[in-house]
Enzyme design. Structure first.
Site, PDB file in Angstrom:
ATOM      1  N   LYS A 286       0.838  -1.199   0.000  1.00 12.84           N
ATOM      2  CA  LYS A 286       0.000   0.000   0.000  1.00 12.84           C
ATOM      3  C   LYS A 286       0.874   1.251   0.000  1.00 12.84           C
ATOM      4  CE  LYS A 286      -3.959   1.744   2.719  1.00 12.84           C
ATOM      5  NZ  LYS A 286      -4.790   1.424   3.921  1.00 12.84           N
TER       6      LYS A 286
ATOM      7  N   SER B  17      -9.570   1.433   3.577  1.00 10.67           N
ATOM      8  CA  SER B  17      -8.754   2.255   2.712  1.00 10.67           C
ATOM      9  C   SER B  17      -7.724   1.477   1.900  1.00 10.67           C
ATOM     10  CB  SER B  17      -8.031   3.319   3.544  1.00 10.67           C
ATOM     11  OG  SER B  17      -7.114   2.693   4.451  1.00 10.67           O
TER      12      SER B  17
ATOM     13  N   SER C 109      -9.764  -1.343   7.472  1.00 12.13           N
ATOM     14  CA  SER C 109      -9.283  -1.031   6.118  1.00 12.13           C
ATOM     15  C   SER C 109      -8.674  -2.193   5.356  1.00 12.13           C
ATOM     16  CB  SER C 109      -8.264   0.114   6.173  1.00 12.13           C
ATOM     17  OG  SER C 109      -8.889   1.315   6.542  1.00 12.13           O
TER      18      SER C 109
END
Length: 456
Positions: free
Chosen positions: A80, A155, A179
């Site tokens: 990420k 997220s 997330s």
């Protein structure tokens, strides 16, 4: 099946047997990314393809010599964008910020390289990681490979999409309230939010963890074998131990398993979501587990307090921007953070106190649910299956922005491991995952139960 769709477990077995090379896999995965990425938008930054192939060739030579750097040598992976990689700017999905450019790799980035894994690049996230969707002021929208009309979750939106699309088998996301797990349930994945401190971070923060996102629990365990362990960069990281990440045999015959489907705050779960959890509970019962119904133990005031504190924290980031930069932030986030402008220092401290209340009440509820406490708990991951892709949040109106994290958030506060296992589908095809929560520090029991539910 394309080589891009093989699990990490399958890849490493074929590498070891000499039936497949990392170069073959890298070529297939890069072709998949080239084909699908213009539509899906999962990557913030892609590493140069020629460099990936060079790494794959070096890995191939190591396997041929019988000297792989790790069991995952030559397996593709993404990280990420908020996982620091030396020299790679970190904009946190927000068009208004001046990105931090780290000088050194985070422990995660360093470990995947040292393990010989093929890093494909960094995946996208929404503004400051504060949305459960694929909407970003910097990156635009990220779309589900299952159906572009379905939301991706967030997220860790890019990581989840990369996993579901077959951009290789292994992906690293982060999770502060759901997330990792929300994309997990909405994209049909197996994911793990590990115990707090199990995987060291370069910037630890209350509730935040990093963890694996994959298509099987066994693959999550393989990635944990590379990522887990203490590091001086993270003063909250757990001490090492002698246990391996081999999942071993399932033993549910004496397990005390709580079943939590009535949250008591946030949104109530859809009937099909509840039915999926109850079916999983029936299967566990058939395997010998002792099933215990769990009643609500948290209230709306605590979820609202945590939401309020996160607004204040993000408002601080927002207020440091120039007016021109503020205008670039996603409109939903602008409205969310500026709603905190009238709050006082007393309001901020009262909101922060909600974190400790969630911790203490959740630990107490776990302990009193059964003599000696529960061994495991299962629940919905989210109240509903994937929401519409055009929504920045599942329930964006009337102050309900965080009402969908009612099942996931408590475990960030207690630090207990919690994973997702894909178990069912809605009548319209949207995936439904079950959340599996373990005792403190018992990540392996969570992974074993996830694997059992996958096979069941």
């Amino acid at each position: 099946m394309s080589l891009a769709d093989l699990t990490a477990t399958e890849l490493t077995a074929r590498y070891a047997a000499g039936h497949l090379s990392p170069v073959d896999v890298a070529e297939a995965v890069l072709a998949r990314v080239d084909d699908r990425e213009p539509d899906l938008n999962a990557f913030y930054l892609r590493d140069d393809s020629e460099l990936v192939l060079e790494r794959a060739a070096a890995s191939t030579r190591r396997w041929e010599a019988g000297e792989p750097l790790s069991v995952l040598d030559g397996v593709p992976v993404t990280v990420k964008e908020n996982i620091a990689r030396a020299g790679v700017p970190m904009p946190a999905g927000c068009a208004g910020v001046e990105p931090v450019v780290p000088e050194a790799d985070s422990p995660i980035a360093r470990r995947v390289v040292e393990a010989g894994m093929l890093v494909l690049g960094s995946t996208v996230m929404p503004d400051w990681g504060m949305l459960s969707s694929g909407h970003s002021s910097l990156h635009g929208q990220t779309f589900s490979p299952l159906n572009p009309a379905w939301g991706t979750g967030g997220s860790s939106s890019g990581a989840g999409v990369a996993a579901a699309a077959g951009y290789g088998p292994l992906h690293v996301g982060t999770d502060i309230g759901g997330s990792i797990r929300l994309p997990g349930t909405w994209l049909g994945l197996s994911t793990l939010k590990p115990s707090a401190g199990r995987i060291p971070l370069h910037a630890p923060y209350l509730g935040r963890v990093a963890g694996p996102m994959a298509r099987t629990a066994a693959d999550c365990a393989l990635l944990m074998s590379v990522l887990a362990g203490p590091d001086p960069a993270d003063w909250t990281s757990l001490p090492g131990d002698d246990s391996s990440w081999e999942l071993g045999e399932d033993n549910l015959t004496t397990a005390k398993v709580g079943v939590w489907t009535e949250p008591g705050y946030g949104m109530d779960p859809a009937l099909e979501v509840v039915a999926a959890v109850e079916t999983a509970a029936d299967r566990l019962s058939d395997a010998g587990a002792h099933i215990i119904e769990i009643k609500p133990w948290l209230g709306q005031d605590l979820l609202d307090g945590i939401d309020r504190f996160w607004r204040i924290r993000s408002l601080a980031d927002f207020e440091r921007l120039s007016p021109a930069a503020q205008a670039k932030v996603l409109p939903y986030i602008q409205a969310w953070v500026t709603s905190a402008r009238g709050l006082s220092a007393v309001d901020a401290l009262d909101a922060y106190a909600a974190f400790a209340q969630v911790q203490s009440r959740t630990v107490a509820a776990w302990a009193r649910a059964a003599p000696g406490g529960l061994d495991l708990m299962i629940s919905p991951v989210a109240p509903e299956a994937a929401p519409a892709a055009d929504l920045p949040m599942p329930y964006p109106e009337q102050g309900r922005g965080m009402w969908h994290i009612n099942f996931t958030m408590p475990w960030n506060m207690t630090g207990q491991a919690a994973g997702t296992a894909p178990v069912a589908s809605m009548s319209d095809g949207r995936p439904i995952g079950v959340q599996v929560i373990g005792r403190a520090f018992d990540d392996l029991a969570v992974l074993r139960t996830m694997r059992w539910l996958e096979s069941a």
